[in-house]
Design an enzyme around this catalytic site. Structure first.
Site, short mmCIF file in Angstrom:
data_model
loop_
_atom_site.label_atom_id
_atom_site.label_comp_id
_atom_site.label_asym_id
_atom_site.label_seq_id
_atom_site.Cartn_x
_atom_site.Cartn_y
_atom_site.Cartn_z
N LYS A 113 0.84 -1.23 -0.02
CA LYS A 113 0.00 0.07 -0.11
C LYS A 113 0.95 1.11 -0.11
O LYS A 113 1.75 1.43 0.87
CB LYS A 113 -0.99 0.07 1.27
CG LYS A 113 -1.72 1.35 1.26
CD LYS A 113 -2.81 1.24 2.32
CE LYS A 113 -2.59 1.80 3.57
NZ LYS A 113 -2.87 3.44 3.49
N ASP A 168 -14.55 14.02 -4.91
CA ASP A 168 -14.85 15.10 -5.62
C ASP A 168 -16.12 14.76 -6.46
O ASP A 168 -16.80 13.81 -6.17
CB ASP A 168 -13.48 15.35 -6.59
CG ASP A 168 -13.45 16.85 -6.68
OD1 ASP A 168 -14.42 17.54 -7.03
OD2 ASP A 168 -12.27 17.20 -6.54
N THR A 227 -14.97 14.73 -12.08
CA THR A 227 -13.79 14.84 -11.61
C THR A 227 -12.90 13.49 -11.09
O THR A 227 -11.79 13.00 -11.43
CB THR A 227 -13.49 15.83 -10.44
OG1 THR A 227 -13.93 17.09 -11.22
CG2 THR A 227 -11.95 16.00 -10.15
N ARG A 281 3.06 -0.07 10.86
CA ARG A 281 4.22 0.15 11.65
C ARG A 281 4.75 -1.01 12.23
O ARG A 281 6.01 -1.20 12.58
CB ARG A 281 3.91 1.03 12.65
CG ARG A 281 4.01 2.48 12.18
CD ARG A 281 3.27 3.57 13.06
NE ARG A 281 1.67 3.34 12.90
CZ ARG A 281 0.78 3.85 13.51
NH1 ARG A 281 1.24 5.13 14.14
NH2 ARG A 281 -0.41 3.85 13.49
N THR A 318 -12.00 6.03 10.71
CA THR A 318 -12.02 5.35 11.92
C THR A 318 -11.45 6.39 13.15
O THR A 318 -11.57 6.16 14.18
CB THR A 318 -11.04 3.94 12.10
OG1 THR A 318 -9.86 4.41 11.11
CG2 THR A 318 -11.59 3.07 11.41
N ASP A 339 -3.78 4.41 -2.20
CA ASP A 339 -4.76 4.60 -1.04
C ASP A 339 -4.62 6.07 -1.21
O ASP A 339 -4.22 6.90 -0.37
CB ASP A 339 -4.50 4.22 0.16
CG ASP A 339 -5.72 4.48 1.37
OD1 ASP A 339 -6.64 4.68 0.73
OD2 ASP A 339 -5.22 4.30 2.52
N LYS A 389 -8.01 7.92 -1.60
CA LYS A 389 -9.18 8.21 -0.99
C LYS A 389 -9.98 9.49 -1.80
O LYS A 389 -10.11 10.58 -1.26
CB LYS A 389 -9.11 8.65 0.46
CG LYS A 389 -8.61 7.22 1.42
CD LYS A 389 -8.76 7.64 2.89
CE LYS A 389 -8.43 6.42 3.70
NZ LYS A 389 -6.90 6.12 3.63
N LEU A 390 -10.08 9.07 -3.13
CA LEU A 390 -10.78 10.06 -4.00
C LEU A 390 -12.24 10.66 -3.51
O LEU A 390 -12.89 9.85 -3.04
CB LEU A 390 -10.67 9.77 -5.40
CG LEU A 390 -9.38 9.25 -6.08
CD1 LEU A 390 -9.62 8.66 -7.41
CD2 LEU A 390 -8.27 10.39 -6.08
O1 C5P Z 1 0.82 1.59 10.94
P1 C5P Z 1 -0.42 1.06 10.87
O2 C5P Z 1 -0.57 -0.53 10.90
O3 C5P Z 1 -1.39 1.63 11.96
O4 C5P Z 1 -0.91 1.58 9.48
C1 C5P Z 1 -2.23 1.23 9.03
C2 C5P Z 1 -2.43 1.98 7.55
O5 C5P Z 1 -3.88 1.73 7.40
C3 C5P Z 1 -2.21 3.45 7.64
O6 C5P Z 1 -1.46 3.42 6.13
C4 C5P Z 1 -3.45 3.87 7.59
O7 C5P Z 1 -3.18 5.22 6.79
C5 C5P Z 1 -4.32 3.08 7.01
N1 C5P Z 1 -5.71 3.24 7.72
C6 C5P Z 1 -5.99 3.10 9.01
N2 C5P Z 1 -7.46 3.33 9.23
C7 C5P Z 1 -8.28 3.52 8.30
C8 C5P Z 1 -7.85 3.60 7.03
C9 C5P Z 1 -6.68 3.30 6.71
O8 C5P Z 1 -5.15 2.75 9.78
N3 C5P Z 1 -9.54 3.27 8.75
#
Ligand code: C5P
Length: 228
Positions: free
Chosen positions: A32, A63, A67, A208, A117, A58, A60-61
């Site tokens: 991703k 508009d 567009t 992470r 979230t 990712d 997240k479009l």
């Molecule tokens: O580092 P971590 O495991 O928390 O990363 C989760 C990934 O999922 C990040 O790229 C974050 O932007 C994405 N994400 C999220 N919660 C969402 C949508 C996307 O943590 N509701």
């Protein structure tokens, strides 16, 4: 067998992204890449970093339909396997994105984000939405799936409600995953990789716990083994 692990490479640093992708890609179904990378390095940087691996882009479009459709068409030559849109853009926007994606030979899956979230009931109420996140997630999920989205990005804690409502077909892609014993970071409501897949996640998104591990390849390999 489907490789259900998606590693989130959340860095604007191109060299670091490339190193992480090379290390973890053998253990992942997709990689991703998101806004922080794409806005810094653009399509050329994307193509270099992706180096042929399946990518979940990712962005997240959100508009007006015309567009968003044009944006999807602009992204198609990059060959991403999954793209995200905000379901809150409405039925016509979702349908426009799905139709634009369908014009590609290897069409990307369109995934809809329902309620971020990061928004709790109070935050959602501030935007004028009463009734709380659970109700709004179901409402937007239905709108997305009825208008051509292939699936949803959702919290692990929404999987069972979404499967009950929409059955096995929609792709459910689930972030907020933490292997037992790893740091939560800013994620509040997490689930282990095994539990999320057992609940019905098609893919789990892990950032992470992989990218900040001392050995990212080993961390990805362990998670992949845990859900295989
Ligand atoms: O580092 P971590 O495991 O928390 O990363 C989760 C990934 O999922 C990040 O790229 C974050 O932007 C994405 N994400 C999220 N919660 C969402 C949508 C996307 O943590 N509701």
């Amino acid at each position: 067998m489907t490789k259900r692990l998606i590693a989130a490479i959340d860095t604007p640093d191109a060299a670091q992204a490339r190193m992480l992708i090379d290390a973890v890609a053998p253990h992942c179904g997709l990689i991703k890449l998101g806004l922080e990378f794409f806005l810094r390095h653009g399509p050329q940087g994307f193509t270099q970093a992706a180096s042929g691996h399946p990518i979940f882009l990712d962005l997240k479009l959100h508009d007006i339909p015309n567009t968003v459709a044009a944006a999807v068409r602009s992204l198609l030559p990059l060959g991403a396997s999954m793209l995200t849109i905000h379901a809150g853009g409405g039925a016509k926007m979702i349908a426009a994105a799905a139709q634009a994606a369908a014009t590609a030979p290897n069409r990307p899956k369109i995934l809809a984000v329902t309620v971020l979230t990061s928004l709790d009931a109070a935050g959602l109420a501030e935007t004028g939405v009463a009734g709380g996140p659970a109700q709004q997630v179901l409402r937007l999920a239905r709108l997305a799936l009825e208008n051509g989205a292939d699936g949803l990005v959702c919290s692990a804690h929404e999987i069972s409600r979404l499967r009950d409502a929409f059955g096995p077909k929609p792709l459910l892609v689930v972030p907020g995953i933490r292997p037992a014993g790893t740091a939560l970071g800013d994620q509040a409501r997490v689930m282990t990789p095994q539990d999320a897949v057992a609940m019905g996640a098609d893919y789990i998104v892990v950032g992470r716990p992989i990218t900040q591990a001392a050995d990212p390849a080993a961390a990805a390999s362990a998670i992949a083994a845990a859900i295989s």
